[in-house]
Write a protein that holds these residues in place. Sequence first.
Motif, PDB file in Angstrom:
ATOM      1  N   GLY A  82      25.154  54.064  39.140  1.00 57.00           N
ATOM      2  CA  GLY A  82      26.116  54.174  38.057  1.00 57.00           C
ATOM      3  C   GLY A  82      27.512  53.834  38.502  1.00 57.00           C
ATOM      4  O   GLY A  82      27.774  53.548  39.674  1.00 57.00           O
ATOM      5  N   PRO A  83      28.435  53.872  37.555  1.00 55.61           N
ATOM      6  CA  PRO A  83      29.824  53.490  37.855  1.00 55.61           C
ATOM      7  C   PRO A  83      30.496  54.381  38.901  1.00 55.61           C
ATOM      8  O   PRO A  83      31.318  53.895  39.672  1.00 55.61           O
ATOM      9  CB  PRO A  83      30.528  53.618  36.501  1.00 55.61           C
ATOM     10  CG  PRO A  83      29.452  53.507  35.485  1.00 55.61           C
ATOM     11  CD  PRO A  83      28.235  54.071  36.118  1.00 55.61           C
ATOM     12  N   LYS A  84      30.159  55.663  38.951  1.00 50.92           N
ATOM     13  CA  LYS A  84      30.786  56.542  39.952  1.00 50.92           C
ATOM     14  C   LYS A  84      30.436  56.092  41.361  1.00 50.92           C
ATOM     15  O   LYS A  84      31.288  56.067  42.242  1.00 50.92           O
ATOM     16  CB  LYS A  84      30.368  57.994  39.748  1.00 50.92           C
ATOM     17  CG  LYS A  84      31.049  58.662  38.596  1.00 50.92           C
ATOM     18  CD  LYS A  84      30.693  60.127  38.536  1.00 50.92           C
ATOM     19  CE  LYS A  84      31.378  60.789  37.364  1.00 50.92           C
ATOM     20  NZ  LYS A  84      31.085  62.211  37.297  1.00 50.92           N
ATOM     21  N   ARG A  85      29.177  55.762  41.589  1.00 47.98           N
ATOM     22  CA  ARG A  85      28.760  55.296  42.915  1.00 47.98           C
ATOM     23  C   ARG A  85      29.439  53.972  43.260  1.00 47.98           C
ATOM     24  O   ARG A  85      29.918  53.781  44.376  1.00 47.98           O
ATOM     25  CB  ARG A  85      27.243  55.139  42.981  1.00 47.98           C
ATOM     26  CG  ARG A  85      26.793  54.552  44.317  1.00 47.98           C
ATOM     27  CD  ARG A  85      25.318  54.577  44.479  1.00 47.98           C
ATOM     28  NE  ARG A  85      24.748  53.332  44.021  1.00 47.98           N
ATOM     29  CZ  ARG A  85      23.516  52.947  44.316  1.00 47.98           C
ATOM     30  NH1 ARG A  85      22.731  53.733  45.005  1.00 47.98           N
ATOM     31  NH2 ARG A  85      23.052  51.818  43.875  1.00 47.98           N
ATOM     32  N   LEU A  86      29.507  53.071  42.296  1.00 50.86           N
ATOM     33  CA  LEU A  86      30.122  51.769  42.545  1.00 50.86           C
ATOM     34  C   LEU A  86      31.602  51.911  42.852  1.00 50.86           C
ATOM     35  O   LEU A  86      32.134  51.217  43.717  1.00 50.86           O
ATOM     36  CB  LEU A  86      29.892  50.849  41.343  1.00 50.86           C
ATOM     37  CG  LEU A  86      28.427  50.500  41.085  1.00 50.86           C
ATOM     38  CD1 LEU A  86      28.285  49.760  39.768  1.00 50.86           C
ATOM     39  CD2 LEU A  86      27.860  49.686  42.229  1.00 50.86           C
ATOM     40  N   ARG A  87      32.272  52.820  42.175  1.00 51.44           N
ATOM     41  CA  ARG A  87      33.693  53.047  42.459  1.00 51.44           C
ATOM     42  C   ARG A  87      33.877  53.678  43.835  1.00 51.44           C
ATOM     43  O   ARG A  87      34.839  53.366  44.547  1.00 51.44           O
ATOM     44  CB  ARG A  87      34.316  53.888  41.366  1.00 51.44           C
ATOM     45  CG  ARG A  87      34.470  53.107  40.076  1.00 51.44           C
ATOM     46  CD  ARG A  87      35.210  53.866  39.007  1.00 51.44           C
ATOM     47  NE  ARG A  87      35.280  53.051  37.804  1.00 51.44           N
ATOM     48  CZ  ARG A  87      34.768  53.389  36.648  1.00 51.44           C
ATOM     49  NH1 ARG A  87      34.157  54.552  36.509  1.00 51.44           N
ATOM     50  NH2 ARG A  87      34.868  52.590  35.608  1.00 51.44           N
ATOM     51  N   ALA A  88      32.973  54.566  44.220  1.00 48.92           N
ATOM     52  CA  ALA A  88      33.051  55.174  45.555  1.00 48.92           C
ATOM     53  C   ALA A  88      32.834  54.116  46.638  1.00 48.92           C
ATOM     54  O   ALA A  88      33.528  54.116  47.668  1.00 48.92           O
ATOM     55  CB  ALA A  88      32.027  56.298  45.684  1.00 48.92           C
ATOM     56  N   LEU A  89      31.880  53.212  46.422  1.00 49.23           N
ATOM     57  CA  LEU A  89      31.637  52.137  47.383  1.00 49.23           C
ATOM     58  C   LEU A  89      32.851  51.209  47.471  1.00 49.23           C
ATOM     59  O   LEU A  89      33.245  50.788  48.568  1.00 49.23           O
ATOM     60  CB  LEU A  89      30.392  51.343  46.991  1.00 49.23           C
ATOM     61  CG  LEU A  89      29.065  52.100  47.000  1.00 49.23           C
ATOM     62  CD1 LEU A  89      27.936  51.204  46.503  1.00 49.23           C
ATOM     63  CD2 LEU A  89      28.750  52.653  48.357  1.00 49.23           C
ATOM     64  N   ALA A  90      33.443  50.910  46.326  1.00 49.51           N
ATOM     65  CA  ALA A  90      34.640  50.064  46.317  1.00 49.51           C
ATOM     66  C   ALA A  90      35.787  50.757  47.047  1.00 49.51           C
ATOM     67  O   ALA A  90      36.538  50.108  47.795  1.00 49.51           O
ATOM     68  CB  ALA A  90      35.042  49.733  44.883  1.00 49.51           C
TER      69      ALA A  90
END
Length: 115
Positions: A82-90
């Motif tokens: 989800g978007p939370k994981r993608l933002r954390a990776l970014a």
Amino acid sequence: MNSSTEPELDPTKMVNQPALRTSHGTVWVIMGGLFAAASLIPFGLLIFVTSGRSQPIAIVAAVLVIALYALLLVLHVAMAHGPKRLRALAACMLTMAAVALIGIWLCALIENAPR
């Protein structure tokens, strides 16, 4: 007009890009690994080849880059899609870039400073 319950997203906004909304995150892992490898080359040269005055800072920066990449890998496995994981990776990738940039800048300042 979109007849579904989701509002239309502005595709020009940064937060609406596919890499931050719908990706599985593999692109962040691959690009993070490539970035870590590329940034460790100058730090490795400063640590093992020149052994100059900036060696301690190069060691700290290299360790931080490796630790941030390890955190990126842990987040990729541990967090739900989800978007939370993608933002954390970014955020991990951007932090790796900031650490590498500041580290190499400090090393250059120290190596070029008069003795």
